[in-house]
Design a protein around this motif. Structure first.
Motif, PDB file in Angstrom:
ATOM      1  N   UNK A  99      67.651  18.724  64.123  1.00  0.00           N
ATOM      2  CA  UNK A  99      66.450  18.526  64.927  1.00  0.00           C
ATOM      3  C   UNK A  99      65.222  18.961  64.147  1.00  0.00           C
ATOM      4  N   UNK A 100      64.076  18.358  64.401  1.00  0.00           N
ATOM      5  CA  UNK A 100      62.852  18.786  63.727  1.00  0.00           C
ATOM      6  C   UNK A 100      62.447  20.193  64.156  1.00  0.00           C
ATOM      7  N   UNK A 101      61.646  20.846  63.334  1.00  0.00           N
ATOM      8  CA  UNK A 101      61.233  22.228  63.615  1.00  0.00           C
ATOM      9  C   UNK A 101      60.469  22.351  64.920  1.00  0.00           C
ATOM     10  N   UNK A 102      59.744  21.308  65.317  1.00  0.00           N
ATOM     11  CA  UNK A 102      58.935  21.411  66.528  1.00  0.00           C
ATOM     12  C   UNK A 102      59.730  21.090  67.794  1.00  0.00           C
ATOM     13  N   UNK A 103      61.027  20.816  67.663  1.00  0.00           N
ATOM     14  CA  UNK A 103      61.852  20.569  68.850  1.00  0.00           C
ATOM     15  C   UNK A 103      61.960  21.846  69.666  1.00  0.00           C
ATOM     16  N   UNK A 104      61.945  21.695  70.987  1.00  0.00           N
ATOM     17  CA  UNK A 104      61.938  22.871  71.859  1.00  0.00           C
ATOM     18  C   UNK A 104      63.185  23.727  71.658  1.00  0.00           C
ATOM     19  N   UNK A 105      64.331  23.094  71.420  1.00  0.00           N
ATOM     20  CA  UNK A 105      65.570  23.859  71.267  1.00  0.00           C
ATOM     21  C   UNK A 105      65.644  24.603  69.950  1.00  0.00           C
ATOM     22  N   UNK A 106      64.776  24.239  68.976  1.00  0.00           N
ATOM     23  CA  UNK A 106      64.809  24.900  67.667  1.00  0.00           C
ATOM     24  C   UNK A 106      63.773  26.007  67.555  1.00  0.00           C
ATOM     25  N   UNK A 107      62.936  26.171  68.566  1.00  0.00           N
ATOM     26  CA  UNK A 107      61.889  27.186  68.483  1.00  0.00           C
ATOM     27  C   UNK A 107      62.446  28.597  68.591  1.00  0.00           C
ATOM     28  N   UNK A 108      63.609  28.745  69.224  1.00  0.00           N
ATOM     29  CA  UNK A 108      64.204  30.076  69.370  1.00  0.00           C
ATOM     30  C   UNK A 108      65.424  30.246  68.477  1.00  0.00           C
ATOM     31  N   UNK A 109      65.641  29.291  67.556  1.00  0.00           N
ATOM     32  CA  UNK A 109      66.804  29.352  66.672  1.00  0.00           C
ATOM     33  C   UNK A 109      66.333  29.394  65.224  1.00  0.00           C
ATOM     34  N   UNK A 110      66.895  30.293  64.450  1.00  0.00           N
ATOM     35  CA  UNK A 110      66.579  30.364  63.028  1.00  0.00           C
ATOM     36  C   UNK A 110      67.370  29.288  62.293  1.00  0.00           C
ATOM     37  N   UNK A 111      66.663  28.407  61.609  1.00  0.00           N
ATOM     38  CA  UNK A 111      67.328  27.315  60.901  1.00  0.00           C
ATOM     39  C   UNK A 111      68.140  27.876  59.729  1.00  0.00           C
ATOM     40  N   UNK A 112      69.362  27.372  59.567  1.00  0.00           N
ATOM     41  CA  UNK A 112      70.241  27.795  58.480  1.00  0.00           C
ATOM     42  C   UNK A 112      70.483  26.597  57.570  1.00  0.00           C
ATOM     43  N   UNK A 113      70.265  26.785  56.280  1.00  0.00           N
ATOM     44  CA  UNK A 113      70.419  25.694  55.330  1.00  0.00           C
ATOM     45  C   UNK A 113      71.883  25.309  55.177  1.00  0.00           C
ATOM     46  N   UNK A 114      72.100  24.041  54.837  1.00  0.00           N
ATOM     47  CA  UNK A 114      73.460  23.520  54.700  1.00  0.00           C
ATOM     48  C   UNK A 114      74.146  24.105  53.462  1.00  0.00           C
ATOM     49  N   UNK A 115      75.444  24.347  53.570  1.00  0.00           N
ATOM     50  CA  UNK A 115      76.264  24.797  52.444  1.00  0.00           C
ATOM     51  C   UNK A 115      77.365  23.781  52.199  1.00  0.00           C
ATOM     52  N   UNK A 116      77.904  23.792  50.988  1.00  0.00           N
ATOM     53  CA  UNK A 116      78.812  22.709  50.574  1.00  0.00           C
ATOM     54  C   UNK A 116      80.289  23.010  50.821  1.00  0.00           C
ATOM     55  N   UNK A 117      80.647  24.222  51.203  1.00  0.00           N
ATOM     56  CA  UNK A 117      82.055  24.518  51.437  1.00  0.00           C
ATOM     57  C   UNK A 117      82.421  24.243  52.894  1.00  0.00           C
ATOM     58  N   UNK A 118      83.724  24.331  53.208  1.00  0.00           N
ATOM     59  CA  UNK A 118      84.228  24.085  54.561  1.00  0.00           C
ATOM     60  C   UNK A 118      83.693  22.761  55.121  1.00  0.00           C
ATOM     61  N   UNK A 119      83.802  21.715  54.327  1.00  0.00           N
ATOM     62  CA  UNK A 119      83.166  20.429  54.649  1.00  0.00           C
ATOM     63  C   UNK A 119      83.775  19.760  55.881  1.00  0.00           C
ATOM     64  N   UNK A 120      84.957  20.184  56.287  1.00  0.00           N
ATOM     65  CA  UNK A 120      85.547  19.576  57.480  1.00  0.00           C
ATOM     66  C   UNK A 120      84.616  19.720  58.684  1.00  0.00           C
ATOM     67  N   UNK A 121      83.975  20.881  58.793  1.00  0.00           N
ATOM     68  CA  UNK A 121      83.101  21.113  59.942  1.00  0.00           C
ATOM     69  C   UNK A 121      81.817  20.298  59.866  1.00  0.00           C
ATOM     70  N   UNK A 122      81.476  19.787  58.668  1.00  0.00           N
ATOM     71  CA  UNK A 122      80.297  18.915  58.550  1.00  0.00           C
ATOM     72  C   UNK A 122      80.458  17.636  59.361  1.00  0.00           C
ATOM     73  N   UNK A 123      81.705  17.257  59.637  1.00  0.00           N
ATOM     74  CA  UNK A 123      81.950  16.039  60.420  1.00  0.00           C
ATOM     75  C   UNK A 123      81.267  16.112  61.787  1.00  0.00           C
ATOM     76  N   UNK A 124      81.106  17.337  62.315  1.00  0.00           N
ATOM     77  CA  UNK A 124      80.479  17.490  63.631  1.00  0.00           C
ATOM     78  C   UNK A 124      79.024  17.069  63.615  1.00  0.00           C
ATOM     79  N   UNK A 125      78.383  17.052  62.432  1.00  0.00           N
ATOM     80  CA  UNK A 125      76.967  16.690  62.322  1.00  0.00           C
ATOM     81  C   UNK A 125      76.759  15.287  61.774  1.00  0.00           C
ATOM     82  N   UNK A 126      77.825  14.530  61.612  1.00  0.00           N
ATOM     83  CA  UNK A 126      77.709  13.145  61.138  1.00  0.00           C
ATOM     84  C   UNK A 126      77.324  12.239  62.306  1.00  0.00           C
ATOM     85  N   UNK A 127      76.276  11.453  62.106  1.00  0.00           N
ATOM     86  CA  UNK A 127      75.804  10.539  63.143  1.00  0.00           C
ATOM     87  C   UNK A 127      76.545   9.210  63.002  1.00  0.00           C
ATOM     88  N   UNK A 128      77.380   8.902  63.977  1.00  0.00           N
ATOM     89  CA  UNK A 128      78.130   7.647  63.960  1.00  0.00           C
ATOM     90  C   UNK A 128      77.411   6.596  64.808  1.00  0.00           C
TER      91      UNK A 128
END
Length: 569
Positions: free
Chosen positions: A281-310
């Motif tokens: 979500x963009x930084x100005x999204x209401x749900x992201x205003x109270x959440x600290x953004x965490x940068x993507x990491x390359x390990x444990x890639x199986x869980x990345x499937x949850x963020x794939x837009x089909x």
């Protein structure tokens, strides 16, 4: 001559304008406004939190340490039944913090959870005291009615402790702004003084509180902890305007489950090579205003499937809001990754508490077979636990005020050494403690076999001291590690995870002792840990624990070298 109004205006212009600095971590004051640094947080707030921790430890351990005596002498339970009841209650007290942590991070916040939990614990302690007072109030009262009231009170205490214990750790650390270098250093010191305070309360409980119960009766001995904890509650509430509060971010367990479910549902979907295509979500999204953004990491890639837009996600997005059980943001995925990375380290830390569990079991049994006389005094074997506590209490100020500043100049780290190095040092101390106990046992058995004078119980002191050094390193290091590495939405849950390592270690110790007794006592043999230790081989058990500790240390070092440290917050 200028008028007085003109002079005052000129003075006002000459005076520098002082801007009030706010915290950088998004914390709020009690009124819900951004927290001002000079009015909230820091040690001014932590003093009352540590005061509450001292009162809590004094009250809780004042009941726990001598509870088995109350069950056997007053309620006339058997040794086996009393030991089982105490163990079950203690295990519950270490498991309820997981539930309390979820409530704190998801709904009530840490402060409200602590206040409610403290009130429940005070009521439970008063209930326990009532069980001892009942025969004086009702002459026809039975032992069964006393037991019902006692255990109702004990499990009220367990649920109260579940709300208080994990929140005291994380709420105290919340009082320091991670964006301020000086406050970040103080946050590391907070964990040292937290354990220092806990041990001070424990020492007073093992001496003063037990003495009151033995000499002035159980009604008073169980009522004093309730009064002490009530004082701790007053300390906590009195400083409420000085605290910094973190906003709740929804259930952390729900967020974790959503990632797992979404990843499993997209099992056959391959993550894209360009990770910028993952859903966020963009930084100005209401749900992201109270959440600290965490940068993507390359390990444990199986869980990345949850963020794939089909294609199905795009079709659903046109008709309704995003389904979080089908599509998760990258930050949410990274929260789960951080949690998963910590689990192998947590498992290794668990064995540390398997070793320290010997302090209250096999160490005491060893001491019971030794000469307990020191001059004209007889030292109860269980009282040697005081050497462990005093070691930790003595070394914490030296570690915090001398060792850390000296090493900081060499390494450039705010905490002197990393949390993982500190934990590893504690794991090594437990190995040395087991080896020391094995050598003492060998000496004791040889003295018995050669009909020499009994070995003095004071030979056990080094193994208790080594466990105390291990507590200083691992117990404090893991609290710092789990808090600093935890995602903002899971701070209290990860603090409860640290407490869960203690319960898991105790359970593992029980399993190991049971397995060793079963394996070594077959065929009519006495086994390694018989009732008469002179017929057994307790030294072999200690050497086995030292060997397992070495394997555990090697596994921890391997996991620590692979672990990707997250920037402390």
């Amino acid at each position: 001559m200028a008028s007085s109004e003109q002079q005052e205006h000129a003075v006002a212009l000459l005076q520098p304008k002082v801007e009030e600095a706010y915290t950088t971590d998004g914390s709020l004051d009690i009124d819900g406004n951004p927290a001002l640094k000079h009015r909230t947080g820091g040690w001014r707030a932590c003093r009352s939190i540590l005061g509450t921790e001292f009162c809590y430890c004094l009250a809780y351990y004042g009941i726990m340490y001598n509870l088995v005596t109350y069950l056997t002498t007053v309620l006339h339970q058997s040794n086996v039944a009393a030991a089982k009841n105490v163990s079950t209650w203690q295990a519950t007290c270490f498991l309820t913090p997981l539930a309390g942590a979820v409530v704190a991070d998801s709904y009530w916040g840490r402060y409200r959870t602590m206040v409610v939990g403290c009130c429940v614990a005070v009521a439970g302690m008063l209930m326990a005291s009532l069980s001892a007072l009942l025969p004086q109030l009702i002459e026809s009262s039975s032992t069964l009615s006393m037991e019902i009231i006692l255990f109702l009170g004990l499990y009220m205490i367990a649920f109260g402790v579940g709300g208080l214990r994990p929140c005291l750790i994380s709420f105290g650390a919340d009082q320091f702004d991670a964006g301020d270098p000086s406050e970040l250093i103080s946050k590391g010191s907070y964990f040292n003084w937290y354990i220092f305070t806990m041990n001070c309360g424990s020492v007073i409980s093992t001496s003063g509180m037990v003495w009151v119960q033995d000499h002035y009766g159980w009604a008073l001995g169980l009522a004093i902890p309730a009064m002490v904890l009530a004082v701790g509650l007053s300390c906590l509430v009195a400083a409420s305007r000085a605290y910094r509060f973190q906003t709740t971010r929804g259930s952390p367990l729900t967020r974790v489950c959503q990632v797992v479910v979404a990843a499993v549902c997209k099992f056959n979907v391959a993550p894209p090579d360009d990770m910028s295509l993952l859903y966020e979500l963009p930084d100005d999204a209401s749900s992201m205003k109270v959440v600290e953004r965490i940068e993507h990491t390359t390990d444990l890639r199986f869980f990345d499937k949850a963020a794939v837009v089909t294609a199905s996600d795009e079709e659903a997005a046109g008709a309704a809001p995003r389904n979080p059980w089908r599509l998760c943001v990258v930050t949410q995925v990274e929260e789960l990754k951080i949690f998963v990375r910590m689990l192998p380290l947590w498992a290794c830390i668990t064995f540390f508490y398997t070793g320290t569990a010997q302090v209250n079991s096999t160490f005491v049994e060893q001491g019971m077979a030794m000469d307990a006389r020191v001059g004209s005094l007889r030292v109860p074997p269980a009282s040697l636990l005081t050497f462990q506590m005093l070691t930790t209490i003595t070394l914490i100020p030296l570690y915090d005020r001398a060792f850390v500043p000296a090493v900081r100049r060499l390494t450039g780290r705010e905490r002197g050494i990393s949390e993982l190095v500190r934990i590893g040092g504690g794991l090594a101390m437990v190995v040395l403690a087991m080896a020391a106990a094995a050598l003492v046992e060998t000496k004791r058995v040889r003295a018995w076999q050669t009909a020499m004078e009994k070995t003095s119980i004071m030979w056990q002191v080094p193994q208790f001291v080594l466990v105390g050094v291990g507590e200083l390193l691992t117990s404090i290091g893991q609290l710092d590690f789990f808090y600093s590495q935890a995602p903002p939405a899971m701070k209290t849950v990860c603090a409860a995870l640290a407490l869960g390592a203690i319960a898991a270690g105790d359970y593992l110790s029980s399993i190991i002792v049971t397995a060793v007794s079963w394996a070594t006592a077959t065929g009519g043999r006495p086994g390694w840990i018989p009732d008469d230790l002179n017929e057994g081989h307790l030294d072999r058990f200690f050497w086995m624990m030292a060997g397992l500790g070495c394997l555990n240390l090697a596994a921890f070092m391997s996991c620590a070298m692979k672990y990707k440290t997250r920037k402390a917050c």
